[in-house]
Design a protein around this motif. Sequence first.
Motif, PDB file in Angstrom:
ATOM      1  N   HIS A 194       0.797  -1.200  -0.146  1.00 16.32           N
ATOM      2  CA  HIS A 194       0.124   0.125  -0.003  1.00 16.32           C
ATOM      3  C   HIS A 194       0.814   1.231  -0.008  1.00 16.32           C
ATOM      4  O   HIS A 194       0.662   2.197  -0.967  1.00 16.32           O
ATOM      5  CB  HIS A 194      -0.927  -0.063   1.285  1.00 16.32           C
ATOM      6  N   MET A 195       1.957   1.211   0.793  1.00 16.09           N
ATOM      7  CA  MET A 195       2.810   2.445   0.769  1.00 16.09           C
ATOM      8  C   MET A 195       3.353   2.637  -0.313  1.00 16.09           C
ATOM      9  O   MET A 195       3.643   3.937  -0.915  1.00 16.09           O
ATOM     10  CB  MET A 195       3.884   2.190   1.957  1.00 16.09           C
ATOM     11  N   VAL A 196       4.188   1.697  -1.056  1.00 12.25           N
ATOM     12  CA  VAL A 196       4.728   1.726  -2.398  1.00 12.25           C
ATOM     13  C   VAL A 196       3.829   2.212  -3.295  1.00 12.25           C
ATOM     14  O   VAL A 196       4.111   3.366  -4.047  1.00 12.25           O
ATOM     15  CB  VAL A 196       5.369   0.495  -2.912  1.00 12.25           C
ATOM     16  N   GLN A 197       2.329   1.939  -3.431  1.00 11.88           N
ATOM     17  CA  GLN A 197       1.368   2.268  -4.383  1.00 11.88           C
ATOM     18  C   GLN A 197       1.105   4.042  -4.014  1.00 11.88           C
ATOM     19  O   GLN A 197       1.178   4.526  -4.877  1.00 11.88           O
ATOM     20  CB  GLN A 197       0.191   1.305  -4.346  1.00 11.88           C
ATOM     21  N   LYS A 198       1.055   4.089  -2.871  1.00 11.24           N
ATOM     22  CA  LYS A 198       0.882   5.319  -2.361  1.00 11.24           C
ATOM     23  C   LYS A 198       1.930   6.379  -2.831  1.00 11.24           C
ATOM     24  O   LYS A 198       1.769   7.511  -3.433  1.00 11.24           O
ATOM     25  CB  LYS A 198       0.547   5.602  -0.797  1.00 11.24           C
ATOM     26  N   GLU A 199       3.161   5.682  -2.448  1.00  6.48           N
ATOM     27  CA  GLU A 199       4.371   6.600  -2.927  1.00  6.48           C
ATOM     28  C   GLU A 199       4.221   7.049  -4.436  1.00  6.48           C
ATOM     29  O   GLU A 199       4.702   8.008  -4.810  1.00  6.48           O
ATOM     30  CB  GLU A 199       5.672   5.948  -2.681  1.00  6.48           C
ATOM     31  N   SER A 200       4.115   5.956  -5.226  1.00  2.31           N
ATOM     32  CA  SER A 200       4.046   6.385  -6.545  1.00  2.31           C
ATOM     33  C   SER A 200       2.897   7.175  -7.185  1.00  2.31           C
ATOM     34  O   SER A 200       3.279   7.952  -7.768  1.00  2.31           O
ATOM     35  CB  SER A 200       3.794   4.975  -7.429  1.00  2.31           C
ATOM     36  N   ILE A 201       1.712   7.052  -6.323  1.00  2.00           N
ATOM     37  CA  ILE A 201       0.916   7.989  -6.627  1.00  2.00           C
ATOM     38  C   ILE A 201       1.109   9.402  -6.275  1.00  2.00           C
ATOM     39  O   ILE A 201       1.029  10.643  -7.101  1.00  2.00           O
ATOM     40  CB  ILE A 201      -0.453   7.876  -6.151  1.00  2.00           C
ATOM     41  N   LEU A 202       1.681   9.716  -4.912  1.00  2.87           N
ATOM     42  CA  LEU A 202       2.174  10.987  -4.739  1.00  2.87           C
ATOM     43  C   LEU A 202       3.465  11.510  -5.681  1.00  2.87           C
ATOM     44  O   LEU A 202       3.326  12.715  -5.933  1.00  2.87           O
ATOM     45  CB  LEU A 202       2.915  10.733  -3.318  1.00  2.87           C
ATOM     46  N   GLN A 203       4.233  10.582  -6.115  1.00  2.24           N
ATOM     47  CA  GLN A 203       5.356  11.047  -6.931  1.00  2.24           C
ATOM     48  C   GLN A 203       4.645  11.454  -8.300  1.00  2.24           C
ATOM     49  O   GLN A 203       5.202  12.542  -8.865  1.00  2.24           O
ATOM     50  CB  GLN A 203       6.116   9.791  -7.228  1.00  2.24           C
ATOM     51  N   ASN A 204       3.678  10.999  -8.824  1.00  2.00           N
ATOM     52  CA  ASN A 204       3.153  11.420  -9.989  1.00  2.00           C
ATOM     53  C   ASN A 204       2.300  12.645  -9.730  1.00  2.00           C
ATOM     54  O   ASN A 204       2.281  13.510 -10.785  1.00  2.00           O
ATOM     55  CB  ASN A 204       1.934  10.206 -10.400  1.00  2.00           C
ATOM     56  N   GLU A 205       1.768  12.815  -8.602  1.00  2.21           N
ATOM     57  CA  GLU A 205       1.084  14.054  -8.389  1.00  2.21           C
ATOM     58  C   GLU A 205       2.106  15.295  -8.219  1.00  2.21           C
ATOM     59  O   GLU A 205       1.668  16.215  -8.752  1.00  2.21           O
ATOM     60  CB  GLU A 205       0.348  13.890  -7.151  1.00  2.21           C
ATOM     61  N   ILE A 206       3.165  14.965  -7.697  1.00  2.00           N
ATOM     62  CA  ILE A 206       4.506  15.879  -7.307  1.00  2.00           C
ATOM     63  C   ILE A 206       4.832  16.310  -9.139  1.00  2.00           C
ATOM     64  O   ILE A 206       5.041  17.470  -9.169  1.00  2.00           O
ATOM     65  CB  ILE A 206       5.414  15.530  -6.673  1.00  2.00           C
ATOM     66  N   GLU A 207       5.064  15.412  -9.843  1.00  2.00           N
ATOM     67  CA  GLU A 207       5.560  15.401 -11.233  1.00  2.00           C
ATOM     68  C   GLU A 207       4.212  16.409 -11.836  1.00  2.00           C
ATOM     69  O   GLU A 207       4.741  17.349 -12.619  1.00  2.00           O
ATOM     70  CB  GLU A 207       5.622  14.353 -12.099  1.00  2.00           C
ATOM     71  N   LEU A 209       2.395  18.546 -10.513  1.00  2.00           N
ATOM     72  CA  LEU A 209       2.358  19.935  -9.906  1.00  2.00           C
ATOM     73  C   LEU A 209       3.456  20.725 -10.519  1.00  2.00           C
ATOM     74  O   LEU A 209       3.093  22.002 -10.558  1.00  2.00           O
ATOM     75  CB  LEU A 209       2.340  19.613  -8.191  1.00  2.00           C
ATOM     76  N   LYS A 210       4.620  19.914 -10.511  1.00  2.00           N
ATOM     77  CA  LYS A 210       5.660  20.843 -11.148  1.00  2.00           C
ATOM     78  C   LYS A 210       5.484  21.111 -12.748  1.00  2.00           C
ATOM     79  O   LYS A 210       5.814  22.307 -13.027  1.00  2.00           O
ATOM     80  CB  LYS A 210       7.025  19.664 -11.094  1.00  2.00           C
ATOM     81  N   SER A 211       4.665  20.384 -13.281  1.00  2.00           N
ATOM     82  CA  SER A 211       4.709  20.765 -14.732  1.00  2.00           C
ATOM     83  C   SER A 211       3.511  21.979 -14.567  1.00  2.00           C
ATOM     84  O   SER A 211       3.748  22.743 -15.448  1.00  2.00           O
ATOM     85  CB  SER A 211       4.031  19.687 -15.444  1.00  2.00           C
ATOM     86  N   GLN A 212       2.574  21.965 -13.826  1.00  2.00           N
ATOM     87  CA  GLN A 212       1.740  23.034 -13.916  1.00  2.00           C
ATOM     88  C   GLN A 212       2.341  24.047 -13.262  1.00  2.00           C
ATOM     89  O   GLN A 212       2.097  25.327 -13.713  1.00  2.00           O
ATOM     90  CB  GLN A 212       0.517  22.513 -12.849  1.00  2.00           C
TER      91      GLN A 212
END
Length: 287
Positions: A194-207, A209-212
């Motif tokens: 669950h944590m690995v999946q959550k980390e992947s989702i958060l990383q995608n969201e960070i990327e 946000l950076k793009s935005q």
Amino acid sequence: MGYDLERFVGYVNEGLLCSICRDVLEDPLQAPCEHAFCTACIHGWLVHHSNCPEDRQVIDVSLLRPLYRYMKNDLNRLQLHCRNREYGCEMVCSLESIDRHERECEYSQIPCSNAGCTVQIERRNLDGHLAVCEFRSRECPNGCGYTILSAEDTQHNCVAELRTELELLRSEMICRVEEAKHEMESRLDSQRRHMVQKESILQNEIEELKSQMSRMMSDVRSLMAAERQHRQELEQAELEKRELMELLKGLQKDCRLTTTEGSRKSNFRPLTRLESVKRKPREVTVI
């Protein structure tokens, strides 16, 4: 099967007898032809037949109905002896209450409640039997706390029993520890996934946000550049406005001077600056 006719006191109407077993009706049902049967009797009959055993009319289980109320009342008022009469019970009661009495009858034969004992004994004598039953259980008199049967008294060994109990407890504890361990490992693995999946989702969201943010910074720079250009255009327009105002004031002044001198000299009027500009002779180019 119905109630044995010999148990009843007095006369029993023929209509209250089962047409199959010829005993007094028990849990009765009635066919459309008005013949009455015990439930068990008629169900057993219809397994192999499809007609009434009295008049042979076709009947089906779905056509059976409860006994008429007046017949049911007559049936319930019948008086009969307790089935434990042969063991000494002298109770006579109505058919409506006989089942309740027989469930509590002191002369009923019931099995001993001790495991392994096959004795059938009257309810009134059960307590006396339990006190002497060889299969009765009791706590060890030596204080080990083990429950033993009277038949095992001579074979009971406190130390051996305690050791056996200890081994059983140890085995049970080991099993529980292993189960708890496996359950904890399973939970940890699930939490880790669950944590690995959550980390992947958060990383995608960070990327994302950076793009935005990058697009927003680019838009801000474009807006600032447009604002500077707009400010420059405003300044230029303001400058041109002042020049035009100055020119307009000069024109108004020339007009006033021309009007004043025109009243003095009707034949001579100096050219205004604007007219001089308009009437300025063109340079002739000689070819």
